[in-house]
Design an enzyme around this catalytic site. Sequence first.
Site, PDB file in Angstrom:
ATOM      1  N   ASP A  17      47.589  24.173  35.677  1.00 25.81           N
ATOM      2  CA  ASP A  17      46.674  25.443  35.381  1.00 25.81           C
ATOM      3  C   ASP A  17      47.186  26.440  34.767  1.00 25.81           C
ATOM      4  O   ASP A  17      47.475  27.564  34.886  1.00 25.81           O
ATOM      5  CB  ASP A  17      46.349  26.015  36.822  1.00 25.81           C
ATOM      6  CG  ASP A  17      45.225  27.076  36.718  1.00 25.81           C
ATOM      7  OD1 ASP A  17      44.525  27.065  35.657  1.00 25.81           O
ATOM      8  OD2 ASP A  17      45.128  27.793  37.689  1.00 25.81           O
ATOM      9  N   ASN A  71      48.938  34.354  45.593  1.00 24.67           N
ATOM     10  CA  ASN A  71      48.096  33.546  46.379  1.00 24.67           C
ATOM     11  C   ASN A  71      48.624  31.952  46.735  1.00 24.67           C
ATOM     12  O   ASN A  71      48.309  31.609  47.766  1.00 24.67           O
ATOM     13  CB  ASN A  71      46.768  33.419  45.750  1.00 24.67           C
ATOM     14  CG  ASN A  71      45.844  32.914  46.391  1.00 24.67           C
ATOM     15  OD1 ASN A  71      45.260  33.380  47.518  1.00 24.67           O
ATOM     16  ND2 ASN A  71      45.256  31.709  46.115  1.00 24.67           N
ATOM     17  N   ASP A  91      47.633  38.324  40.431  1.00 29.63           N
ATOM     18  CA  ASP A  91      46.657  37.517  40.429  1.00 29.63           C
ATOM     19  C   ASP A  91      45.920  37.067  41.475  1.00 29.63           C
ATOM     20  O   ASP A  91      46.220  37.238  42.761  1.00 29.63           O
ATOM     21  CB  ASP A  91      47.391  35.941  40.125  1.00 29.63           C
ATOM     22  CG  ASP A  91      46.342  34.839  39.588  1.00 29.63           C
ATOM     23  OD1 ASP A  91      45.922  35.019  38.636  1.00 29.63           O
ATOM     24  OD2 ASP A  91      46.387  33.852  40.339  1.00 29.63           O
ATOM     25  N   LEU A 130      43.969  36.589  48.917  1.00 35.23           N
ATOM     26  CA  LEU A 130      44.902  36.775  49.691  1.00 35.23           C
ATOM     27  C   LEU A 130      44.429  37.029  51.145  1.00 35.23           C
ATOM     28  O   LEU A 130      45.186  36.807  52.246  1.00 35.23           O
ATOM     29  CB  LEU A 130      45.932  37.843  49.248  1.00 35.23           C
ATOM     30  CG  LEU A 130      46.692  37.485  47.945  1.00 35.23           C
ATOM     31  CD1 LEU A 130      47.149  38.758  47.785  1.00 35.23           C
ATOM     32  CD2 LEU A 130      47.842  36.522  48.347  1.00 35.23           C
ATOM     33  N   GLU A 160      43.895  41.714  39.893  1.00 35.93           N
ATOM     34  CA  GLU A 160      42.638  40.940  39.507  1.00 35.93           C
ATOM     35  C   GLU A 160      41.693  41.037  40.730  1.00 35.93           C
ATOM     36  O   GLU A 160      42.116  40.060  41.796  1.00 35.93           O
ATOM     37  CB  GLU A 160      43.124  39.593  39.119  1.00 35.93           C
ATOM     38  CG  GLU A 160      41.625  38.789  38.555  1.00 35.93           C
ATOM     39  CD  GLU A 160      41.801  37.231  38.597  1.00 35.93           C
ATOM     40  OE1 GLU A 160      41.279  36.811  37.862  1.00 35.93           O
ATOM     41  OE2 GLU A 160      42.797  36.552  39.045  1.00 35.93           O
ATOM     42  N   ASP A 173      40.472  34.189  30.886  1.00 29.92           N
ATOM     43  CA  ASP A 173      39.461  32.923  31.673  1.00 29.92           C
ATOM     44  C   ASP A 173      38.281  32.958  31.038  1.00 29.92           C
ATOM     45  O   ASP A 173      37.943  33.652  30.191  1.00 29.92           O
ATOM     46  CB  ASP A 173      39.570  33.658  33.175  1.00 29.92           C
ATOM     47  CG  ASP A 173      40.740  33.244  33.991  1.00 29.92           C
ATOM     48  OD1 ASP A 173      41.426  32.117  33.895  1.00 29.92           O
ATOM     49  OD2 ASP A 173      40.988  34.237  34.938  1.00 29.92           O
TER      50      ASP A 173
HETATM   51  C1  GLC Z   1      43.256  33.985  38.138  1.00 29.62           C
HETATM   52  C2  GLC Z   1      43.585  33.564  36.830  1.00 29.62           C
HETATM   53  C3  GLC Z   1      43.233  32.018  36.432  1.00 29.62           C
HETATM   54  C4  GLC Z   1      44.002  31.120  37.367  1.00 29.62           C
HETATM   55  C5  GLC Z   1      43.534  31.584  38.896  1.00 29.62           C
HETATM   56  C6  GLC Z   1      44.533  30.705  39.807  1.00 29.62           C
HETATM   57  O1  GLC Z   1      42.164  33.734  38.305  1.00 29.62           O
HETATM   58  O2  GLC Z   1      43.053  34.643  36.067  1.00 29.62           O
HETATM   59  O3  GLC Z   1      43.741  31.865  35.017  1.00 29.62           O
HETATM   60  O4  GLC Z   1      43.668  29.765  37.071  1.00 29.62           O
HETATM   61  O5  GLC Z   1      43.935  32.812  39.163  1.00 29.62           O
HETATM   62  O6  GLC Z   1      45.897  31.185  39.667  1.00 29.62           O
END
Ligand code: GLC
Length: 561
Positions: free
Chosen positions: A65, A107, A205, A210, A250, A318
Amino acid sequence: MRMSQTGDLWWKTAVVYCADVQTFYDSDSDGIGDLRGMTEQVEYLADLGITCLWLMPIYPTPSKDDGYDITDFYGVDRRLGTHGDFVELVRTARAHGIRVILDFVMNHTSDQHPWFKSARRSTDAPFRDWFVWSPTKPKTNPKDVVFPDKEDSIWELEPKTGEYYLHHFYKHQPDLNVTHPGVQEEIARTLGFWLELGVSGFRVDAVPFLFTPDRVPADHHHIRFDPKRYLADVRKYVTRRVGDALLLGEVNLPYKDQKTYFGGADGDGLNMQFDFAAMQALYLALAREDARPIEGALRRRPALDVTSQWANFVRNHDELTLDQLTDEERQEVFDAFGPEPGMQLFGRGLRRRLPSMLGGDGRRLRLVYSIMFSLPGTPVLFYGEEIGMAENLDVPGRLSVRTPMQWGDDPSGGFSDAPPRKLTRPMPDGLYSPERVNVANQRHDQDSLWWFIRNLIRLRRQYPQLGWSTVEVPRTKPRSVLAHLAKEEDGWTMLALHNLAPESALVDVSVGEVEPGSTLYDLLNDRSEHPVGKDGSVQIEVEGYGYRWLLLHRPGDRPPQ
Ligand code: GLC
């Protein structure tokens, strides 16, 4: 003491730039960007004027990822460099007035992380409880699956033990059990480690994940876990270590839910969050050439305590997510900016950058950045936006917008001395190829997008009040024009007008009560002055797709510089 005069809330007036080390600049000609390359380009970033560099994950990773799958939270991916290179970057950036913040994923880990490798072996293996297990397969609400193209459940069977583990993202990203004291301790230790290496904070992130209820394992419901309290604990901890550390979260949720992540009245949660709601509403407004969706969002945008801040952005790494729009609204945006199925992703977003979505219309592109930079809050750019880079749809999934930075016009775009086939990812060809879109050309052309963005950044820095102000949306005619006021508590006021339609418009708007003799002074275009009526009303012409930043000048104010 007026808070705005102290420097400790630096994020309120920052200009943030997100870059991925592997796609920014390759210093050793292997085709992959690296930390030394990033350091070489600090001069460039300083010249552009940004003040905070957000690095996407740099940790060791199997890269399933793109680095958001981490195998060692303390490490630096070998392809990118060493801890020594990292410290050099932070140090060089700081010497140029740029702070570095790091993407931090609390997470989940990669399934190759030693903790998970151990945990999956048996039900009583070390680190077993650091992840979330269930003896039976719980039902998945399809809404909870983040990547529906690859996954249809958030629980995956581990055949060795016959139990299922939780993963909101890909199955190779097992969710950490953040209710576990050991996990919490390790998260703190890691944050502390990077702070010690000089970072100014973190982009955190996937924060809401969480705190989903499925996080607490079924047989652990006796654990009393208060997520907001945990976030406050993390905030307390990082600011104990580094007083002005930033947690930029985020949190893609509607405003009312998002608000709680800032913490209580004195802001003891995240200190900054991306404004996903306004971003999505902006695209709908652009598609309709009607300002009402974005006006509505800005009116609903919650006021924050003085230490907290909204982060404004129009694109990131993203897909352009449109998940807060209704199905019909989303379809309107798709029709306007990404009609082909190959441009869409997960049924909720577009895997495109802005210039191609706008059909290469430079005027509209400038309009969008003018909106973004004129809004109260902190602007966040994604690398390449300053030169109008587009996506490469041949690159799969979300990676289409993560192609290498286009520095020059040679086939490898000045990004690397390696041939194009060796680059981290292939660059776009055609209209947006490095030959046509690159830093070198635009830096030599004062009419370029690069200079336009640089000028917006300069204005932000000249008027830090913009970062301290709050937004007000007065009633305006016609509908195609977005009018917003940025107001600071001492009366400093800027009116911004943005015409989302191609026809020029005569705008009727009121800036509210003003002292007689006040004028509006054009900061962006022609430095013209416009009288303001007694009731605060003004009539101003704005060209098709035009924009104006108008500073309120009261009698007795110093002349604008
Ligand atoms: C967040 C990031 C994304 C990532 C995801 C998992 O949404 O912006 O790019 O794939 O988390 O970590």
